[in-house]
Design an enzyme around this catalytic site. Structure first.
Site, short mmCIF file in Angstrom:
data_model
loop_
_atom_site.label_atom_id
_atom_site.label_comp_id
_atom_site.label_asym_id
_atom_site.label_seq_id
_atom_site.Cartn_x
_atom_site.Cartn_y
_atom_site.Cartn_z
N TYR A 271 0.75 -1.25 -0.01
CA TYR A 271 0.01 0.06 -0.05
C TYR A 271 0.85 1.30 0.02
O TYR A 271 0.71 2.05 0.86
CB TYR A 271 -1.02 -0.11 1.08
N HIS A 274 2.46 2.70 -6.58
CA HIS A 274 3.35 2.14 -7.76
C HIS A 274 2.55 1.72 -8.83
O HIS A 274 1.36 1.55 -8.76
CB HIS A 274 4.04 0.98 -6.95
#
Ligand code: DD3
Length: 334
Positions: A271, A274
């Site tokens: 988390y 990306h």
């Protein structure tokens, strides 16, 4: 049990080695395994516990094992083995007059053989997670999948509180952003803390052939957990990642943007925002419709509706034993 001396030396220097930039890439693309340092991970103390998952099609196996001298304080390890793709440059070393080719069967014009490749061309890509947590072991266990249609309210009431309560370690991401690991592997950086990012080969890719190109862009900006957090405010960052990522990959690997699949995962496996860049002809893991969201579509959606990802129902699959799935069940949303 006789020599019950705790073997702390199972992997004495892994941390240091990691910090210096571990990984497969010797970067010279010569396939010369001989030039890379030998692993400090001592397989002598590895005991196979269970095959978590395997794929004949992908030529992979995921195994769980224990590392240690059986003193009761062994630690878990997950090892991922994968046979790597063939490369045009090394085919002459496989197919020549010295080839160790052993006939299996012959029938008319057809025959099958075992070709015993020289050891340098016979490598198995190996990823080690050590010490591995229960979560790592579960993550790779083959399981039934269930689809969730997560509404905006579900995210607010179920998913967000669940994520808040979890402690997913993303130290490895911070190590990359702070150049404490893999610094020598960085392909491109836009250093701006708000809109910048680091482009780096995903460690699933050995960088030896572009057929299975897999590169990730990691945002410098912290606190953007996933697609769900994105708003029009993040457009400059997303556009920078798209354009500069495409350009840098073309410069480094000569792969044009028309040959790249560029997408985010929802749910992601970590988390911190990306973006994945994979070769369009490569059936990379995680490209299924219920997980991959093309970056170009994400940008379009945010341009049409600044809060698109706060409002939209998003669908994803969860494994049977995923605690988040349990939460959805408890709320009667399954
Ligand atoms: C991960 C998703 C994460 C187990 C495994 C993989 N690329 C990474 C650490 C360094 C990296 C990655 C988590 C973890 Cl097998 C748990 O992946 C990484 N470095 N995907 C690179 N370059």
């Amino acid at each position: 049990m006789a020599e019950c001396v705790r073997d702390n030396a199972a992997m004495p220097e892994l941390k240091k080695h990691k910090a210096n930039g571990s990984g497969d890439g010797d970067g010279d693309g010569d396939g010369g395994a001989a030039e890379t340092p030998p692993s400090r991970f001592n397989l002598g103390s590895f005991r196979l516990e269970k095959i978590l998952r395997g794929s004949a099609r992908d030529k992979t196996v995921f195994v769980h094992g224990k590392v240690g001298e059986d003193c009761g304080d062994d630690q878990d390890a997950v090892i991922i083995l994968e046979k790597t793709p063939f490369r045009e440059e090394t085919l002459p070393q496989l197919l020549n007059k010295n080839a160790d080719l052993r006939l299996q069967m012959q029938n008319d014009i057809y025959s099958t053989h075992h070709l015993h490749a020289p050891s340098a061309l016979n490598e198995i890509k190996t990823t080690v997670v050590y010490p591995a947590t229960e979560k790592h072991i579960k993550k790779y266990l083959q399981q039934e999948m269930y689809l969730i249609n997560e509404t905006a309210d579900d995210y607010k009431n179920i998913t967000a509180p669940y994520l808040q309560s979890q402690s997913f370690s993303i130290q490895w991401v911070y190590n990359i952003l702070e150049k404490k690991a893999e610094a020598d592997r960085i392909i491109h950086e836009h250093p701006d803390p708000k809109n910048g990012f680091i482009l780096i080969p995903d460690f699933k890719w050995n960088q030896k052939q572009v057929d299975d190109l897999y590169v990730i862009a990691i945002a410098h900006r912290r606190g953007v957990k996933s697609l769900r957090d994105l708003t029009a405010e993040h457009l400059p960052m997303l556009q920078t990642i798209l354009q500069e990522g495409q350009m840098a990959i073309f410069k480094r690997y000569n792969v044009p943007k028309s040959r790249l699949r560029i997408y985010l995962h929802y749910q992601p496996s970590y988390y911190h925002l990306h973006v994945h860049f994979t070769a369009v002809g490569y059936d990379a893991p995680g490209t299924m419709v219920e997980r991959a969201h093309l970056l170009s579509s994400v940008i379009d959606n945010l341009q049409l509706e600044p809060e698109y990802y706060q409002k939209q129902t998003l669908t994803f699959a969860l494994k049977a034993d995923d605690p988040l799935l349990q939460k959805f069940k408890e709320e009667g949303r399954l």
